[in-house]
Design an enzyme around this catalytic site. Structure first.
Site, PDB file in Angstrom:
ATOM      1  N   ASP A  12      17.106  63.826  34.963  1.00 47.46           N
ATOM      2  CA  ASP A  12      15.953  62.955  34.793  1.00 47.46           C
ATOM      3  C   ASP A  12      14.874  63.456  35.767  1.00 47.46           C
ATOM      4  O   ASP A  12      15.182  64.199  36.703  1.00 47.46           O
ATOM      5  CB  ASP A  12      16.367  61.515  35.123  1.00 47.46           C
ATOM      6  CG  ASP A  12      15.189  60.567  35.121  1.00 47.46           C
ATOM      7  OD1 ASP A  12      14.398  60.607  34.165  1.00 47.46           O
ATOM      8  OD2 ASP A  12      15.053  59.785  36.095  1.00 47.46           O
ATOM      9  N   ASP A  14      11.554  61.481  37.104  1.00 50.70           N
ATOM     10  CA  ASP A  14      11.015  60.559  38.112  1.00 50.70           C
ATOM     11  C   ASP A  14      12.147  59.878  38.881  1.00 50.70           C
ATOM     12  O   ASP A  14      13.054  59.317  38.278  1.00 50.70           O
ATOM     13  CB  ASP A  14      10.128  59.503  37.428  1.00 50.70           C
ATOM     14  CG  ASP A  14       8.778  59.430  38.096  1.00 50.70           C
ATOM     15  OD1 ASP A  14       8.731  59.257  39.332  1.00 50.70           O
ATOM     16  OD2 ASP A  14       7.770  59.574  37.388  1.00 50.70           O
ATOM     17  N   ASN A  46      11.930  59.991  29.501  1.00 48.76           N
ATOM     18  CA  ASN A  46      11.480  59.051  28.476  1.00 48.76           C
ATOM     19  C   ASN A  46       9.965  58.982  28.398  1.00 48.76           C
ATOM     20  O   ASN A  46       9.407  58.414  27.462  1.00 48.76           O
ATOM     21  CB  ASN A  46      12.012  57.644  28.790  1.00 48.76           C
ATOM     22  CG  ASN A  46      13.342  57.367  28.105  1.00 48.76           C
ATOM     23  OD1 ASN A  46      13.844  58.187  27.345  1.00 48.76           O
ATOM     24  ND2 ASN A  46      13.908  56.201  28.379  1.00 48.76           N
ATOM     25  N   ASN A  47       9.302  59.526  29.412  1.00 48.08           N
ATOM     26  CA  ASN A  47       7.836  59.433  29.437  1.00 48.08           C
ATOM     27  C   ASN A  47       7.242  60.215  28.262  1.00 48.08           C
ATOM     28  O   ASN A  47       7.511  61.406  28.100  1.00 48.08           O
ATOM     29  CB  ASN A  47       7.323  59.995  30.768  1.00 48.08           C
ATOM     30  CG  ASN A  47       5.871  59.658  30.992  1.00 48.08           C
ATOM     31  OD1 ASN A  47       5.094  59.546  30.047  1.00 48.08           O
ATOM     32  ND2 ASN A  47       5.488  59.499  32.235  1.00 48.08           N
ATOM     33  N   LYS A 190      16.106  57.654  25.921  1.00 47.24           N
ATOM     34  CA  LYS A 190      17.281  57.126  26.625  1.00 47.24           C
ATOM     35  C   LYS A 190      17.234  55.593  26.628  1.00 47.24           C
ATOM     36  O   LYS A 190      16.166  55.049  26.823  1.00 47.24           O
ATOM     37  CB  LYS A 190      17.272  57.606  28.085  1.00 47.24           C
ATOM     38  CG  LYS A 190      17.359  59.096  28.272  1.00 47.24           C
ATOM     39  CD  LYS A 190      17.295  59.484  29.750  1.00 47.24           C
ATOM     40  CE  LYS A 190      15.888  59.634  30.250  1.00 47.24           C
ATOM     41  NZ  LYS A 190      15.812  60.213  31.624  1.00 47.24           N
ATOM     42  N   ASP A 215      18.589  58.487  38.110  1.00 56.40           N
ATOM     43  CA  ASP A 215      18.475  57.425  39.113  1.00 56.40           C
ATOM     44  C   ASP A 215      18.580  56.040  38.491  1.00 56.40           C
ATOM     45  O   ASP A 215      18.538  55.051  39.212  1.00 56.40           O
ATOM     46  CB  ASP A 215      17.153  57.559  39.887  1.00 56.40           C
ATOM     47  CG  ASP A 215      15.950  57.244  39.023  1.00 56.40           C
ATOM     48  OD1 ASP A 215      15.876  57.765  37.879  1.00 56.40           O
ATOM     49  OD2 ASP A 215      15.075  56.485  39.461  1.00 56.40           O
TER      50      ASP A 215
HETATM   51 MG    MG Z   1      14.101  58.172  36.702  1.00 53.25          MG
END
Ligand code: MG
Length: 264
Positions: A12, A14, A46-47, A190, A215
């Site tokens: 991932d 961020d 996911n952004n 996700k 995270d």
């Molecule tokens: Mg993240």
């Protein structure tokens, strides 16, 4: 001693590689170490607001060499979802930013800003910092009156802002459209399996060769667990060890590490 097999690491972004525009301490070195020993790396976010090239450039600026092929976004995955359905030539109304609009266009769909421009087959919702009531009303009409299929890039409730604060995420916009239409969307990002399935297909790897590092328990860890990959929670972002204690079984990671420096 048997030789260690190269693995596929899916990171991932961020809270794992960076926080906003700052690399997480130790992350750059950790990624370089894995690459140097022959592991494959993918980045999964996911952004939907930026393109894969944007992310490759952002990583390069932090000292991580990454090609666009190594980046998977919910917007790119949506484009692949459209391609698999031969959706080229159909019409889409899009609540979303440039990264999402580009992917929809490059999958061959026509972006229509209202039904007056032609049939709207898909109402697509991603993160959009310029969302308005008028846009929601148009998407609502497309679904309720025009029979458009409702597609969401992801349902993240919040988006990380500076100083540990949060902003409304695309999930907040998806919830608005789901509420007014009474329709639940197809979700691409996700924790739905589609993005990680694409990575496995494109890399030719099996879930047993894959380690998902994230995270968030409810997105990163859940998608990995759903597909049978190994999952590692890194404590540099949203969730902590105490969150794991009260999490449902499906959200629990195989491993927990304080930072990426502790990746085996
Ligand atoms: Mg993240």
């Amino acid at each position: 001693m048997p030789e260690r097999l190269p693995m596929l690491y899916v990171f991932d972004l961020d809270g794992v590689i960076y926080r906003m525009d700052e690399p997480v301490p130790g992350a750059v070195e950790a990624v370089r170490r894995l690459k140097a020993r022959g592991d494959s790396i993918y980045y999964l976010t996911n952004n939907s607001s930026r393109t894969r090239d944007d992310y490759a450039r952002k990583l390069a600026a932090m000292g991580i060499e990454a090609s666009r092929e190594e980046v998977m976004t919910s917007a790119f995955a949506l484009g692949q979802w459209f391609r698999a359905r031969d959706a080229a030539g159909t019409g889409a109304f899009v609540i979303g930013e440039s990264g999402l609009r580009e992917e929809v266009t490059s999958a061959g769909l026509r972006i229509r800003d209202s039904a007056a421009e032609g049939k709207i087959d898909y109402a697509v919702v991603g993160w959009d910092r310029a969302v308005t009531y008028a846009k929601l009303a148009e998407a609502h009409r497309a679904v309720v009156e025009g029979g458009a299929q409702f597609i969401a890039t992801n349902r993240d409730a919040t988006y990380p802002d500076a100083g540990g604060r949060t902003l409304p995420g695309s999930g907040a916009l998806v919830a608005a459209l789901a509420t007014c239409t009474g329709v639940e969307p197809v979700v691409i990002g996700k924790p739905e399996p589609f993005t990680l399935q694409l990575i496995l297909e494109r890399s030719g790897r099996t879930p047993g060769e894959c380690i998902v590092v994230g995270d968030r328990l409810d997105t990163d860890i859940l998608i990995g667990n759903r597909l049978g990959a190994r999952t590692t929670l890194v404590l540099t972002g949203v969730h902590s060890e105490s969150d794991v204690d009260c999490a449902p079984e499906e959200w629990r990671p195989s491993d927990i590490i304080p930072t990426l420096r502790e990746l085996p």
